[in-house]
Design a protein around this motif. Structure first.
Motif, PDB file in Angstrom:
ATOM      1  N   ASN A 175       0.791  -1.228   0.000  1.00  0.00           N
ATOM      2  CA  ASN A 175       0.000   0.000   0.000  1.00  0.00           C
ATOM      3  C   ASN A 175       0.825   1.281   0.000  1.00  0.00           C
ATOM      4  N   ASP A 176       2.146   1.160  -0.175  1.00  0.00           N
ATOM      5  CA  ASP A 176       2.989   2.357  -0.329  1.00  0.00           C
ATOM      6  C   ASP A 176       4.286   1.948  -1.017  1.00  0.00           C
ATOM      7  N   GLY A 211       6.388   2.708  -3.213  1.00  0.00           N
ATOM      8  CA  GLY A 211       7.137   3.657  -4.016  1.00  0.00           C
ATOM      9  C   GLY A 211       8.615   3.311  -4.071  1.00  0.00           C
ATOM     10  N   HIS A 229      10.840   2.877  -1.046  1.00  0.00           N
ATOM     11  CA  HIS A 229      10.667   1.724  -0.159  1.00  0.00           C
ATOM     12  C   HIS A 229      11.147   0.415  -0.775  1.00  0.00           C
ATOM     13  N   ASP A 267       9.145  -0.340   5.097  1.00  0.00           N
ATOM     14  CA  ASP A 267       8.067   0.558   5.514  1.00  0.00           C
ATOM     15  C   ASP A 267       6.689  -0.040   5.232  1.00  0.00           C
ATOM     16  N   ASP A 274       1.778   1.409   6.244  1.00  0.00           N
ATOM     17  CA  ASP A 274       0.512   1.677   5.567  1.00  0.00           C
ATOM     18  C   ASP A 274      -0.129   0.411   5.006  1.00  0.00           C
ATOM     19  N   HIS A 318      -3.337  -0.525  -6.080  1.00  0.00           N
ATOM     20  CA  HIS A 318      -2.550   0.505  -5.395  1.00  0.00           C
ATOM     21  C   HIS A 318      -1.057   0.170  -5.434  1.00  0.00           C
ATOM     22  N   ASP A 319      -0.705  -1.099  -5.267  1.00  0.00           N
ATOM     23  CA  ASP A 319       0.713  -1.467  -5.276  1.00  0.00           C
ATOM     24  C   ASP A 319       1.315  -1.282  -6.663  1.00  0.00           C
ATOM     25  N   LEU A 363       2.189   2.674  -7.858  1.00  0.00           N
ATOM     26  CA  LEU A 363       3.432   3.387  -7.574  1.00  0.00           C
ATOM     27  C   LEU A 363       4.589   2.856  -8.417  1.00  0.00           C
ATOM     28  N   ALA A 374      -1.569   9.733  -6.868  1.00  0.00           N
ATOM     29  CA  ALA A 374      -0.403   9.642  -5.976  1.00  0.00           C
ATOM     30  C   ALA A 374       0.680  10.629  -6.391  1.00  0.00           C
ATOM     31  N   ASP A 398       2.244  13.483  -4.004  1.00  0.00           N
ATOM     32  CA  ASP A 398       3.673  13.600  -3.715  1.00  0.00           C
ATOM     33  C   ASP A 398       4.216  14.975  -4.087  1.00  0.00           C
ATOM     34  N   TYR A 413      10.747  14.465  -3.244  1.00  0.00           N
ATOM     35  CA  TYR A 413       9.428  13.971  -3.647  1.00  0.00           C
ATOM     36  C   TYR A 413       8.874  14.818  -4.790  1.00  0.00           C
TER      37      TYR A 413
END
Length: 280
Positions: free
Chosen positions: A180-181, A183, A186, A200, A203, A211-212, A215, A251, A255, A267
């Protein structure tokens, strides 16, 4: 604050000798410290015992499922709002622009196949349900864009504004456990373009698997996204791809706004660099 870190280590790792404590950075909710170049200690702005217990539990499950390295929890202190992990090798992909991201597609596809394959019933006690309706996301993206519009090159503004006028996609048919994050900040890589860790997981949630992928699309580009999808066991249909593009664009705007306000400037730099492929 380094005194707090030393006190935590003394309490949870008696006899562990601390030679150095370095503050690495902070996010919206956490501060991260490196200890002896081998441990990472994350301190929350506010203690949340339930959230900590959930994170420790889900990381234990993720370590069973993931074909890629993920953080190994050394200790968690609910009262102090702290979690300590063993440091993984490599550097964030965001800081390794010379790495060919196409080389990461196959391991990322296998990773997402494994993570999304977790039984939702098993993960629900360990990860929240994340429902963020697409119309609401689009409204939030428009508000963010109005704050940063002047920073977007004039010739690229029509790309963003056309997206903001478009109809949002339908909601997903099913939800799965997701990072879920995911990016580029990560995904850890070494100089040989080997993924050394996915970090990380704060989230992580039961949500739309798109969603995965979003990014990956935003940070690595549409071609790498398609290569990754080719190694994804469940496959993606055109509705899935539409939601991937939608989430990627929302997203990126988020950012850009974050990097131009309270967040690190890189970012915003990355968002502007990736805007043409994300919105074209």
């Amino acid at each position: 604050m380094t005194g707090d870190i030393r006190a935590l280590l003394s309490r949870h790792l008696p006899g562990y000798r601390v030679h150095s404590v370095t503050r690495l950075g902070h996010g919206l909710d956490n501060m991260v410290y490196e200890v002896n170049d081998e441990l990472l200690v994350r301190l929350g702005q506010a203690a949340d015992p339930l959230s900590h217990r959930q994170e420790v539990g889900r990381l234990a499950v993720v370590r069973e499922l993931s074909p890629l390295p993920v953080p190994d929890v050394v200790f968690a202190d609910d009262e102090a709002g702290a979690i300590a992990y063993r440091k993984l090798g490599g550097e964030p992909l965001l800081r390794n622009p010379l790495i060919d991201p196409a080389l990461l597609a196959e391991p990322l596809g296998r990773f997402l196949t494994a993570i999304h394959g977790a039984e939702p019933d098993r993960m629900r006690p360990l990860a929240p349900l994340d429902l963020y309706p697409a119309p609401t996301q689009l409204q939030d993206a428009e508000l963010d864009y109005r704050d940063v519009e002047r920073h977007v090159p004039e010739d690229q503004r029509p790309l963003v504004e056309r997206f903001l006028r478009a109809k949002p996609p339908d909601e997903p048919r099913s939800l799965r456990f997701c990072h879920n994050d995911l990016g580029a900040e990560h995904v850890l890589v070494d100089g040989e373009a080997t993924i050394t860790g996915i970090i990380d997981w704060t989230d992580a949630a039961i949500t739309d698997p798109a969603h995965d992928f979003a990014l990956i699309y935003r940070d690595l580009g549409p071609e790498v996204f398609e290569l990754t999808a080719a190694h994804y066991g469940p496959g993606l249909d055109e509705d899935d791809r539409g939601r991937v593009r939608f989430y990627a664009r929302c997203a990126l705007i988020e950012d850009l706004a974050y990097g131009l306000s309270t967040g690190p400037g890189y970012y915003a730099d990355a968002a502007l660099a990736h805007l043409p492929w994300t919105f074209s």
